[in-house]
Design an enzyme around this catalytic site. Structure first.
Site, PDB file in Angstrom:
ATOM      1  NE  ARG A  47      -0.568   1.547   4.060  1.00  0.00           N
ATOM      2  CZ  ARG A  47       0.438   2.426   4.119  1.00  0.00           C
ATOM      3  NH1 ARG A  47       1.799   1.802   3.816  1.00  0.00           N
ATOM      4  NH2 ARG A  47       0.658   3.198   3.307  1.00  0.00           N
ATOM      5  CG  ASP A 226      -2.998   8.240  -1.622  1.00  0.00           C
ATOM      6  OD1 ASP A 226      -2.527   8.681  -0.510  1.00  0.00           O
ATOM      7  OD2 ASP A 226      -2.491   7.123  -1.654  1.00  0.00           O
TER       8      ASP A 226
HETATM    9  O1  MRU Z   1      -5.276   2.920   1.533  1.00  0.00           O
HETATM   10  P1  MRU Z   1      -3.182   3.721   1.473  1.00  0.00           P
HETATM   11  O2  MRU Z   1      -2.465   3.253   2.656  1.00  0.00           O
HETATM   12  O3  MRU Z   1      -2.599   3.028   0.539  1.00  0.00           O
HETATM   13  O4  MRU Z   1      -2.897   5.263   1.526  1.00  0.00           O
HETATM   14  C1  MRU Z   1      -2.091   5.453   1.209  1.00  0.00           C
HETATM   15  C2  MRU Z   1      -0.797   6.784   2.041  1.00  0.00           C
HETATM   16  O5  MRU Z   1      -0.064   5.470   2.568  1.00  0.00           O
HETATM   17  C3  MRU Z   1      -1.195   7.322   2.335  1.00  0.00           C
HETATM   18  O6  MRU Z   1      -2.443   7.637   1.962  1.00  0.00           O
HETATM   19  C4  MRU Z   1       0.082   8.512   1.842  1.00  0.00           C
HETATM   20  O7  MRU Z   1      -0.030  10.073   2.404  1.00  0.00           O
HETATM   21  C5  MRU Z   1       0.568   8.413  -0.002  1.00  0.00           C
HETATM   22  S1  MRU Z   1       1.704   7.257   0.095  1.00  0.00           S
HETATM   23  C6  MRU Z   1       2.667   7.672  -0.187  1.00  0.00           C
END
Ligand code: MRU
Length: 329
Positions: A47, A226
């Protein structure tokens, strides 16, 4: 190839540091085919936006090897890979490059090379982000971060995390408040990685950050992203918008760190970003133990959108930028 990376590939085998088992167990998840890698992305074995992009690129290579580069089958595989998680755009950006190679009759070896190039690009971008980001962290800073943006989430280094790590390595006396980040508790991963580098920190429940800001115990907030739109609005883990509003209210800098693979210039503003909703059991259970009565309704959005006007600066591999500068990228 670096065995310390959270996502790596050897031929058709993809190796992922299993993030669902951390911080208690350091296990490697091995996938032999693209369907297993897709399931691993859905289940959050891997993730974090850039790490999902890297795993998706490798899933596409696995698909090409598995179906000896058959175009129709690869098209189906690309659709399946894209359908794993909707919000983080790195996956879609990297797949676009790889599918274009297939359309031009590229070989499996061409795909392998391009996938490795993309992953190397993420790693070097994160290193640069860390170097630029560290310049924004003064000696003595008390930093708030949300979710997890370390090596696990980005293959190596991290985004917001890299800035923190490098500031610490430069000898700055910093302290990090780590949001727990309910419901998936990515704060546990941040805390685990901070401990590895000896960065002083404390975990807080998400509800405690307002109090800390009110008591002037936080100097700046730094988060990852993201998907960042052309106007600077960005999606990040649910709760990020709250952090940005609180930072604005308390007059604190609010920084966003992400590589260019996390930008989506096809979207003019954040209202167009698809927001993933995750299964209700993420809220209803803690490590498999129910904490609500059965039948309790749940709304579980995994991300929120922070408007650009709450962002002090964006940290990318190209430097530290304001909103108009991103628009010109
Ligand atoms: O749902 P996830 O755990 O895949 O979330 C993404 C993230 O890790 C965060 O939103 C993060 O701040 C951005 S990715 C380095």
């Amino acid at each position: 190839m670096d065995n310390h990376r959270s996502v790596r590939r050897e031929g058709k085998r993809v190796f992922l540091v299993d993030q669902t088992k951390l911080p208690h167990e350091e296990a490697i998840f091995c996938s032999e085919d693209y369907q297993t890698t897709c399931q691993a992305i859905k289940d959050m074995v891997v993730r974090g936006a850039p790490a999902i992009g890297a795993a998706g690129a490798y899933a596409y290579v696995q698909a090409a090897i598995g179906c000896t580069n058959n175009r129709q089958q690869l098209k189906t595989a690309a659709t399946e890979i894209r359908s794993t998680r909707p919000t983080a755009v790195d996956l879609f950006n990297i797949l676009q490059t790889l599918t274009a190679i297939t359309e031009k009759n590229g070989s499996i070896s061409d795909l392998e090379q391009e996938a490795e190039k993309a992953v190397e690009g993420i790693v070097s971008a994160c290193r640069r982000i860390g170097e630029f980001g560290a310049t924004l962290i003064p000696d003595g800073a008390r930093i708030l971060t949300h979710c997890h943006t370390g090596s696990l989430a980005t293959v190596e280094y991290g985004t917001a995390f890299a800035a923190i790590r490098i500031a610490h390595e430069q000898g700055k006396n910093i302290f990090v408040y780590v949001d727990e980040t309910r419901p998936r508790n990515q704060g546990a991963l941040t805390s685990w990685e901070l401990s590895k580098y000896g960065v002083p920190h404390e975990v807080i429940v998400d509800n405690a950050r307002a109090l800390l800001m009110q008591k002037k115990r936080i100097d700046l907030a730094i988060v990852g992203a993201d998907r960042i739109c052309g106007n600077g609005d960005f999606a990040n883990k649910i709760g990020t918008y709250d952090v940005a509003v609180l930072a604005k209210h308390h007059g604190l800098p609010f920084y966003v760190a992400a590589p260019l693979t996390t930008f989506d210039f096809s979207l003019s503003d954040g209202s167009q970003i698809p927001i993933e909703e995750r299964p209700s059991k993420e809220v209803l259970e803690i490590r498999g133990t129910p904490i609500y009565t059965s039948g309790t309704g749940v709304y579980n959005p995994a991300f929120d959108v922070t408007p650009a006007d709450l962002v002090t600066a964006y940290i990318t591999e190209k430097g530290i930028m304001t909103t108009p500068q991103i628009g010109a990228l």
